[in-house]
Design a protein around this motif. Structure first.
Motif, mmCIF file in Angstrom:
data_model
loop_
_atom_site.group_PDB
_atom_site.id
_atom_site.type_symbol
_atom_site.label_atom_id
_atom_site.label_comp_id
_atom_site.label_asym_id
_atom_site.label_seq_id
_atom_site.Cartn_x
_atom_site.Cartn_y
_atom_site.Cartn_z
ATOM 1 N N LEU A 86 -8.800 -6.026 -7.237
ATOM 2 C CA LEU A 86 -7.964 -7.062 -7.836
ATOM 3 C C LEU A 86 -6.479 -6.855 -7.547
ATOM 4 O O LEU A 86 -5.708 -7.814 -7.537
ATOM 5 C CB LEU A 86 -8.191 -7.090 -9.351
ATOM 6 C CG LEU A 86 -9.637 -7.318 -9.811
ATOM 7 C CD1 LEU A 86 -9.727 -7.205 -11.322
ATOM 8 C CD2 LEU A 86 -10.137 -8.671 -9.333
ATOM 9 N N VAL A 87 -6.072 -5.587 -7.346
ATOM 10 C CA VAL A 87 -4.664 -5.250 -7.120
ATOM 11 C C VAL A 87 -4.586 -4.300 -5.928
ATOM 12 O O VAL A 87 -5.443 -3.420 -5.766
ATOM 13 C CB VAL A 87 -4.039 -4.586 -8.373
ATOM 14 C CG1 VAL A 87 -2.589 -4.188 -8.111
ATOM 15 C CG2 VAL A 87 -4.126 -5.522 -9.569
ATOM 16 N N GLU A 88 -3.552 -4.488 -5.127
ATOM 17 C CA GLU A 88 -3.363 -3.631 -3.958
ATOM 18 C C GLU A 88 -1.880 -3.348 -3.759
ATOM 19 O O GLU A 88 -1.091 -4.270 -3.576
ATOM 20 C CB GLU A 88 -3.952 -4.306 -2.715
ATOM 21 C CG GLU A 88 -3.907 -3.455 -1.461
ATOM 22 C CD GLU A 88 -4.526 -4.190 -0.293
ATOM 23 O OE1 GLU A 88 -5.774 -4.147 -0.157
ATOM 24 O OE2 GLU A 88 -3.766 -4.818 0.477
ATOM 25 N N LEU A 89 -1.496 -2.067 -3.828
ATOM 26 C CA LEU A 89 -0.112 -1.653 -3.598
ATOM 27 C C LEU A 89 -0.012 -0.961 -2.248
ATOM 28 O O LEU A 89 -0.934 -0.243 -1.837
ATOM 29 C CB LEU A 89 0.363 -0.689 -4.691
ATOM 30 C CG LEU A 89 0.652 -1.286 -6.073
ATOM 31 C CD1 LEU A 89 1.077 -0.177 -7.027
ATOM 32 C CD2 LEU A 89 1.738 -2.331 -5.984
ATOM 33 N N THR A 90 1.092 -1.167 -1.558
ATOM 34 C CA THR A 90 1.297 -0.594 -0.231
ATOM 35 C C THR A 90 2.398 0.451 -0.275
ATOM 36 O O THR A 90 3.481 0.195 -0.809
ATOM 37 C CB THR A 90 1.663 -1.692 0.786
ATOM 38 O OG1 THR A 90 0.612 -2.661 0.831
ATOM 39 C CG2 THR A 90 1.853 -1.096 2.175
ATOM 40 N N ARG A 91 2.122 1.614 0.275
ATOM 41 C CA ARG A 91 3.106 2.678 0.408
ATOM 42 C C ARG A 91 3.161 3.080 1.880
ATOM 43 O O ARG A 91 2.133 3.217 2.528
ATOM 44 C CB ARG A 91 2.733 3.893 -0.457
ATOM 45 C CG ARG A 91 2.677 3.599 -1.937
ATOM 46 C CD ARG A 91 4.081 3.451 -2.514
ATOM 47 N NE ARG A 91 4.040 3.294 -3.963
ATOM 48 C CZ ARG A 91 4.050 2.121 -4.583
ATOM 49 N NH1 ARG A 91 4.057 1.008 -3.852
ATOM 50 N NH2 ARG A 91 4.032 2.053 -5.904
ATOM 51 N N SER A 92 4.370 3.304 2.392
ATOM 52 C CA SER A 92 4.540 3.672 3.800
ATOM 53 C C SER A 92 5.254 5.004 3.924
ATOM 54 O O SER A 92 6.192 5.289 3.166
ATOM 55 C CB SER A 92 5.334 2.595 4.556
ATOM 56 O OG SER A 92 4.614 1.391 4.622
ATOM 57 N N PHE A 93 4.799 5.816 4.868
ATOM 58 C CA PHE A 93 5.508 7.039 5.228
ATOM 59 C C PHE A 93 6.566 6.708 6.273
ATOM 60 O O PHE A 93 6.465 5.713 6.988
ATOM 61 C CB PHE A 93 4.538 8.087 5.773
ATOM 62 C CG PHE A 93 3.557 8.596 4.752
ATOM 63 C CD1 PHE A 93 3.845 9.702 3.981
ATOM 64 C CD2 PHE A 93 2.346 7.951 4.555
ATOM 65 C CE1 PHE A 93 2.944 10.167 3.041
ATOM 66 C CE2 PHE A 93 1.431 8.408 3.622
ATOM 67 C CZ PHE A 93 1.739 9.526 2.857
ATOM 68 N N SER A 94 7.544 7.563 6.383
ATOM 69 C CA SER A 94 8.634 7.293 7.325
ATOM 70 C C SER A 94 8.452 7.992 8.666
ATOM 71 O O SER A 94 9.111 7.644 9.640
ATOM 72 C CB SER A 94 9.980 7.729 6.720
ATOM 73 O OG SER A 94 9.960 9.116 6.402
ATOM 74 N N ILE A 95 7.568 8.977 8.741
ATOM 75 C CA ILE A 95 7.462 9.764 9.966
ATOM 76 C C ILE A 95 6.715 9.000 11.050
ATOM 77 O O ILE A 95 5.809 8.199 10.773
ATOM 78 C CB ILE A 95 6.762 11.116 9.706
ATOM 79 C CG1 ILE A 95 5.337 10.888 9.193
ATOM 80 C CG2 ILE A 95 7.558 11.968 8.752
ATOM 81 C CD1 ILE A 95 4.497 12.146 9.185
ATOM 82 N N SER A 96 7.122 9.227 12.284
ATOM 83 C CA SER A 96 6.419 8.694 13.439
ATOM 84 C C SER A 96 6.473 9.737 14.551
ATOM 85 O O SER A 96 7.312 10.627 14.544
ATOM 86 C CB SER A 96 7.046 7.371 13.909
ATOM 87 O OG SER A 96 8.379 7.576 14.312
ATOM 88 N N ASP A 97 5.573 9.638 15.493
ATOM 89 C CA ASP A 97 5.508 10.562 16.619
ATOM 90 C C ASP A 97 5.483 9.766 17.917
ATOM 91 O O ASP A 97 5.150 8.567 17.920
ATOM 92 C CB ASP A 97 4.273 11.459 16.520
ATOM 93 C CG ASP A 97 4.318 12.370 15.306
ATOM 94 O OD1 ASP A 97 4.866 13.478 15.428
ATOM 95 O OD2 ASP A 97 3.817 11.963 14.233
#
Length: 418
Positions: A149-160
């Motif tokens: 019913l609910v969906e929260l999005t979290r993102s990391f900042s690292i990339s390679d």
């Protein structure tokens, strides 16, 4: 709570709409059972939003590329390591990593539950038919309740970064005289023919052989000095890559330009294994090689090289003249007219060994036009000036024609009947 309401999924909004409709109908018709059903339906997404929004998951993520450099057409494995650093187990996690279109579709995974201080590792593969440097990441984690019913999005900042280098093919051993910048036997140079007084010493550096210590200069300067002329000379050479757009034919990975880049990578890697220090020059001039460790700078530079709008090789030839001291020059060229071939031919002087890898670019569009008059004329000019000619048609690999580099000047053409 507000962020939780904004994170309602289509299912969650449908629940609220259905619950509100049930409540209105219950008030209109006086149905107490329908009222209870409406309250339940509305409460579910609201409770889910409150729980998800107040959840304080703390996750750490690392990414490993194996290998960090891959050749065109080969695969690399990306390993994601996700760790729950809190004392609470997580709920349902949906993970999506960001990859460029050239590496394939975005990988998506679902983790049912990660226990407190638990670790999960996820592998997926990427593959590219294009050269370049591709950023992988950041990772996105979507936190959802069990009912969706609910969906929260979290993102990391690292990339390679994954570096996709040109294809490198092993080449047969070919003896190229003039590989060393300097003279003398083997890989050392001795110029102390006039005695010790003519020696040009330098200060001792860590790793120098103590047998090279020049004791007379050491006594004079009060510190250890070694004979400069007895140092092992670094073999030097230059690789000229023709990147002119108009000098190549075909499109995509099978174009003559991509064939030239792959040939440059193969020759560069082959000569580097022989101990030859190479610098890269294009029709735009000398290229600055990245500082990426032994063996990799040339391939990393070739991974990023692109076609240019230039019409001549003048800047590249000027850069080779200014560099000086090259015992070997390998020129990988596309379409050449006679005048351009003369300019390149004049580059060879003294004991320098010149190898011209000439792509028969007409064959990339019209195989019946291969080996035309202009192509043969440019060959004759270069061979007449002492260059070794390696002909690379559209249906051959650099490995199959590289032995031609052992043939000197006119012998290369007379031996093939061109």
């Amino acid at each position: 709570m507000t962020s939780g309401l904004r994170a309602l999924t289509a299912r969650g909004r449908s629940f609220i709409a259905s619950g509100v409709a049930a409540l209105l109908c219950a008030f209109l018709f006086g149905e107490h059972d329908l009222l209870r059903i409406g309250v339940l339906i509305v409460s579910l997404p609201l409770l889910a939003a409150m729980v998800v929004s107040r959840t304080r998951y703390r996750l750490s993520c690392t990414r490993r590329l194996d290998p960090p450099r891959a050749q065109v057409g080969s695969e690399a494995t990306v390993t994601l390591r996700l760790e729950n650093v809190t004392r609470l187990p997580t709920g349902l996690l949906m993970i999506e990593d960001t990859v460029p279109y050239a590496l394939g579709a975005r990988p998506r995974f679902v983790l049912d539950r990660v226990e407190a201080h638990g670790v999960r590792e996820i592998d997926y593969r990427v593959r590219s038919d294009l050269r370049g440097r591709f950023a992988i990441g950041p990772l996105t984690v979507r936190i959802s309740d069990p009912f969706g019913l609910v969906e929260l999005t979290r993102s990391f900042s690292i990339s390679d970064t994954l570096v996709v280098t040109p294809q490198v093919v092993p080449l047969p051993q070919v003896r190229l005289s003039g590989e060393l910048a300097g003279g003398g036997d083997s890989r050392t140079r001795s110029v102390a023919a006039a005695g010790d007084d003519d020696v040009a010493p330098r200060e001792y550096r860590q790793g120098d052989d103590l047998r090279r210590v020049h004791w007379r200069s050491t006594a004079r300067y009060g510190e250890l000095m070694v004979r400069r002329e007895e140092q092992q000379w670094q073999s030097r050479g230059a690789l000229l890559l023709d990147t002119r757009r108009y000098a190549h034919r075909g499109e995509g990975p099978r174009s003559s330009f991509e064939t030239a880049v792959s040939a440059a990578a193969s020759i560069g890697a082959h000569l580097a294994r022989e101990g030859l220090g190479l610098r890269l020059v294009t029709d735009q001039g000398a290229e600055q090689l990245p500082d990426t460790g032994p063996g990799w700078p040339l391939l990393d530079a070739l991974a990023m090289v692109r076609t240019s709008a230039a019409r001549s090789l003048e800047y590249g030839i000027a850069a080779l003249r200014q560099g000086g001291g090259d015992g070997l020059v390998v020129a990988i060229v596309g379409l050449l007219d006679v005048e351009q071939a003369r300019d390149l031919a004049r580059l060879r002087r003294g004991n320098m060994t010149g190898v011209a890898v000439m792509l028969d670019v007409a064959g990339w569009e019209q195989p019946e036009a291969a080996g035309n008059e202009h192509y043969r004329a440019a060959q004759q000019v270069l061979a007449g000036a002492g260059w070794r000619i390696v002909r690379l048609p559209s249906d051959a690999s650099i490995a199959s024609v590289w032995p031609e580099a052992a043939q000197r000047g006119r012998f290369a053409l007379s031996g093939s009947g061109s």
